[in-house]
Scaffold this active site. Structure first.
Site, PDB file in Angstrom:
ATOM      1  N   SER A   1     -11.079  -0.934  -1.112  1.00 58.26           N
ATOM      2  CA  SER A   1      -9.794  -0.868  -0.402  1.00 58.26           C
ATOM      3  C   SER A   1      -9.973  -1.164   1.080  1.00 58.26           C
ATOM      4  O   SER A   1      -9.050  -1.640   1.730  1.00 58.26           O
ATOM      5  CB  SER A   1      -9.196   0.538  -0.508  1.00 58.26           C
ATOM      6  OG  SER A   1      -8.469   0.685  -1.687  1.00 58.26           O
TER       7      SER A   1
ATOM      8  N   HIS B   1      -3.814   6.024   3.407  1.00 55.74           N
ATOM      9  CA  HIS B   1      -4.474   4.802   2.910  1.00 55.74           C
ATOM     10  C   HIS B   1      -3.829   3.533   3.479  1.00 55.74           C
ATOM     11  O   HIS B   1      -4.522   2.625   3.951  1.00 55.74           O
ATOM     12  CB  HIS B   1      -4.392   4.815   1.378  1.00 55.74           C
ATOM     13  CG  HIS B   1      -5.235   3.798   0.683  1.00 55.74           C
ATOM     14  ND1 HIS B   1      -4.809   2.513   0.447  1.00 55.74           N
ATOM     15  CD2 HIS B   1      -6.479   3.879   0.155  1.00 55.74           C
ATOM     16  CE1 HIS B   1      -5.753   1.854  -0.204  1.00 55.74           C
ATOM     17  NE2 HIS B   1      -6.780   2.667  -0.394  1.00 55.74           N
TER      18      HIS B   1
ATOM     19  N   ASP C   1       0.847  -1.201   0.000  1.00 55.13           N
ATOM     20  CA  ASP C   1       0.000   0.000   0.000  1.00 55.13           C
ATOM     21  C   ASP C   1       0.877   1.244   0.000  1.00 55.13           C
ATOM     22  O   ASP C   1       1.980   1.226  -0.550  1.00 55.13           O
ATOM     23  CB  ASP C   1      -0.945  -0.065   1.221  1.00 55.13           C
ATOM     24  CG  ASP C   1      -2.268   0.618   0.955  1.00 55.13           C
ATOM     25  OD1 ASP C   1      -2.259   1.830   0.707  1.00 55.13           O
ATOM     26  OD2 ASP C   1      -3.318  -0.048   1.007  1.00 55.13           O
TER      27      ASP C   1
END
Ligand SMILES: *[C@@H]1O[C@H](CO)[C@@H](O)[C@H](O)[C@H]1NC(C)=O
Ligand SMILES: *[C@@H]1O[C@H](CO)[C@@H](O)[C@H](O)[C@H]1NC(C)=O
Ligand SMILES: *[C@@H]1O[C@H](CO)[C@@H](O)[C@H](O)[C@H]1NC(C)=O
Ligand SMILES: *[C@@H]1O[C@H](CO)[C@@H](O)[C@H](O)[C@H]1NC(C)=O
Ligand SMILES: *[C@@H]1O[C@H](CO)[C@@H](O)[C@H](O)[C@H]1NC(C)=O
Length: 752
Positions: free
Chosen positions: A536, A206, A133
């Protein structure tokens, strides 16, 4: 003078042309290592001499030793073609850019009440979840390692040092952190270190969100501005986390993704969580699928997001059968924010706004499309609102094109007091709550249209927004998120995808201290936790749950873990009505939710599993008519399909069924499946329910008796389908039950 100018221009054009012809791109070169000539002692020398035979100057970005045999490098198209013809080269593939899939979980999944059923610290803390990520914010409270024992002895990972990151940022929770930027920098130039750190540090949020969702420790008293307050925890609170930063401001490059997977399988991760995807391509061209094949061989479950390209059909990514593909559903939690209009009407929307509320009194209300000089001004793009027309007012902006939170920022910068964000047909009734920079609420298309009716007809429209905090117990839930990518599977229509859905809307998890909750540069707020949405977010839920199953059943293969998660998923509410789809307001189908919504407690004890071996997958590749070169690239072996053998895609031992009938009369297709007993001895009987009379479904035998653990029994399902118009779909369900367990599989029919 004129002539000179002309000559100069011509020269410039010629130079441009030259440099274009010689433009280099990143290529990934798959080598047939088993063909290495004996004259080479080191495979790297062999790779190097192959590369030098087409380009003196080319340097390797990475050499790969695990997930592929080969290297990545910069080549011209011509050099790449030349190289592909050389001995020992399987395939030379251009690099692909991938993207992140963004846009009260444990209670909702039943984990809090049933924690005792799951293995506690000892076995659970042996499991490592690897997350590819944007990196990690190691200071997040979710990485507290209190109570965790020593790092698992076989662990080979590292805590790489770089900008704003050093070895002491890892601990017994965050046991590995690496970064991969050579592919990114080779294409886009050196990283701007004022904007992002060349290190595992997460400057985006994220990666911290996904990794803490999968395996964050318990943090009491977490919230975002008081929203979703309570304990924040990952799914596998005792598992270890290793992060592999592959996504940067400019995207996630496949040379880097392969390098990260290459390291992760070697480091010793047990689960790989990847909330990213690229376009759809054959498995042998798709770096995620290629890396996941080796991971699968090494017993590592790879869980990926299905994509946020829904609700259109054929919008999936990451569909290889050895990957677990996860779509998104909602929780039973909402963040209402009400719009009250001057005519007394009251409508509900959603918001995570956390600042000073608006006054109770009504404010002047204006449509962004009436406060702009540009035709698309209704979208509240940067610089399009005329400050005199919005100052001190509530502004209605239409959703679409630019980020939702950016619209709020644009209204705020123009002096607006608040914003109502209205969905258009593209998003329908789907609501995603955001931590806007000004008082704002998001409303669905129907509500938006009613508000606009008032706004356009009242000579002096007014409005205000009242924030309702956090509301629990929202029903029905879950519902399939409109953005969640949908089947059918365009690569292999006989494999149903997504595999299942998990929570992916308004999820609270850890966040980076480098950015505010909106991720906008103008957002100077800093939060420990953020609430965001996307597949996600659903992917790491399943990654963490897979880690729990791995701890409970260390001997299970990735396919067995996936099977357990799928066959125990639910497709109906307690009322026995089908799980709904936000996009249509109607019951969802297996093309939307796969096998259903994950139920981790049931997955612990599935009774039977559909297991799949590496040889089964090789047969599947033969059924796809892949060449030896293509199979060699994916599976790194000298494998030739047996020409005398009849391979069928329908024989891959998948826990779900997708059947496509072609036009013209009755067709009969047969699927073979094998069940493995992972429970107690018992006799299972089959039952089939179907929406369509057009397809006859015959299961043989209809009873399977298991007397031993790990005993295997095979059955066939014959589908005899009549003709229906092209584009028609229908659905059925097959269940094996011993009275205690239900082993359920969805069946999707489509007529082409
Ligand atoms: C690859 O397999 C084929 C068929 O089994 C065999 O003929 C060939 O020699 C093998 N090649 C290498 C390099 O092992
Ligand atoms: C590593 O980083 C931490 C926190 O940023 C800092 O306190 C520590 O001094 C650093 N250690 C080294 C060896 O640079
Ligand atoms: C608007 O409606 C909601 C419920 O639909 C209610 O909770 C809220 O108090 C109402 N607000 C006003 C100002 O009437
Ligand atoms: C505002 O915009 C709407 C929709 O474009 C239009 O119908 C309306 O006439 C406009 N109102 C004013 C006062 O310009
Ligand atoms: C809009 O048009 C007016 C008049 O032409 C002009 O004065 C103003 O600067 C423009 N505003 C924007 C935001 O473009």
């Amino acid at each position: 003078m004129r002539m000179l100018k002309f000559l100069f221009l011509a020269l410039l054009l010629a130079l441009c042309h030259l440099s274009m012809a010689a433009e280099k791109k990143t290529y990934i070169v798959h080598m047939a290592k088993f063909q290495m000539p004996e004259s080479f002692e080191e495979h790297t020398h062999w790779y190097d001499s192959s590369l030098k035979s087409v380009s003196d100057s080319a340097e390797m970005l990475y050499t790969y030793n695990n997930v592929i045999h080969g290297f990545s490098t910069r080549l011209t198209d011509e050099e790449a073609k030349l190289l592909e013809g050389r001995p020992g080269i399987l395939l030379v593939l251009p690099e692909v850019r991938y993207e992140l899939h963004t846009t009260r979980t444990p209670e909702f999944l039943g984990l809090d009440k049933n924690d005792g059923l799951f293995p506690q610290s000892d076995s659970a803390s042996e499991v490592v979840v690897g997350v590819l990520d944007t990196g990690v914010w190691p200071e997040s409270l979710s990485f507290d390692d209190k109570g965790l024992g020593p790092i698992p002895s076989g662990w080979k990972g590292e805590c790489e040092v770089g900008k704003n990151f050093n070895a002491s940022n890892c601990n017994r929770k965050l046991i590995g952190a690496r970064f991969f930027s050579r592919g990114y920098e080779a294409t886009l130039g050196p990283i701007d270190e004022t904007k992002e750190s060349r290190s595992p540090r997460d400057d985006d949020g994220h990666g911290t969100h996904t990794s803490t969702t999968a395996a964050g420790s318990v943090v009491d008293g977490a919230s975002l501005f008081g929203y979703a307050a309570g304990a924040a925890r990952g799914m596998a609170t005792h598992a270890r986390v290793a992060v592999y930063k592959v996504c940067w401001i400019g995207g996630c490059f496949s040379a880097d993704i392969l390098a990260a997977m290459d390291k992760a399988v070697d480091d010793g991760v047990n689960v790989l969580s990847m909330s990213l995807g690229g376009g759809m391509s054959d498995y042998f061209r798709d770096s995620v699928a290629i890396g996941a094949f080796t991971a699968m061989e090494r017993g590592i479950l790879v869980s990926c997001s299905a994509g946020n390209a829904g609700p259109s059909s054929y919008s999936l990514s990451n569909v290889a059968p050895w990957i677990t593909t996860v779509g998104a559903g909602t929780l039973d939690r909402d963040f209402p924010a009400y719009v009250t209009l001057g005519n007394g009407k009251n409508f509900s929307g959603v918001s995570l706004y956390g600042g000073k509320p608006l006054p109770d009194s009504q404010l002047t209300f204006v449509y962004a499309g009436n406060a702009t000089n540009v035709t698309s001004g209704n979208l509240c793009m940067i610089g399009t609102l005329i400050p005199e027309k919005v100052a001190g007012k509530i502004v209605l902006c239409d959703r679409g094109v630019n980020a939702r939170v950016q619209k709020g920022s644009v209204v705020k910068q123009a002096g607006g007091a608040g914003m109502i964000l209205a969905n258009t047909a593209a998003n329908g009734e789907e609501l995603v709550a955001d931590a806007h920079l000004l008082p704002a609420t998001a409303v669905g298309q129907k509500t938006g249209d009613m508000i606009k009716n008032y706004l356009f007809s009242d000579p002096n429209p007014t409005a205000t927004i009242i924030f309702g905090g956090t509301k629990l117990g929202i029903q029905p839930s879950p519902v399939v998120a409109a953005f969640s990518s949908r089947g059918p599977n365009s690569i292999t229509p006989e494999i149903l995808k997504p595999d299942l859905i998990a929570p992916g809307v308004n999820i609270l998890a850890g966040w980076s201290g480098a950015v505010g909750p909106t991720g906008l540069a103008v957002d100077s707020r800093r939060v420990g936790f953020n609430i965001i949405s996307g597949t996600s977010m659903s992917c790491p839920h399943v990654s963490g749950l897979a880690a729990l199953l791995k701890a409970a059943h260390p001997e299970w293969s990735p396919a067995a873990i996936k099977s357990a998660l799928m066959t125990t998923s639910y497709t109906t509410y307690k009322s026995s009505e089908k799980i709904q789809d936000v996009a249509t307001g109607k019951p969802s189908t297996p093309f939307d939710h796969g096998a259903g919504h994950v139920d981790p407690v049931a997955a612990l004890d599935p009774g039977l599993v559909y297991d799949i071996t590496v040889d089964d997958y090789l047969d599947f590749l033969c059924a796809l008519k892949y060449t030896s070169l293509q199979i060699g690239s994916l599976a790194k072996r000298n494998f030739t399909c047996d020409e005398s053998k009849k391979y069928s895609v329908t024989d891959l031992n998948y826990p779900s069924f997708a059947v496509s009938f072609t036009q013209g009369g009755t067709t009969t297709v047969k699927y073979t499946r094998t069940l493995t007993n992972v429970g107690t001895p018992g006799t299972y009987k089959v039952s089939v329910s179907s929406q369509t009379e057009t397809v006859k479904i015959l299961v043989e035998p209809d009873t399977l008796s298991f007397s031993q653990p790990n005993e295997k029994k095979t059955f066939t399902v014959t589908f005899s389908g009549g003709s229906l118009p092209s584009g028609t779909t229908s659905f059925a369900r097959l269940e094996w039950s011993d009275g205690k367990h239900i082993v359920g599989s969805p069946i999707a029919f489509s007529w082409m």
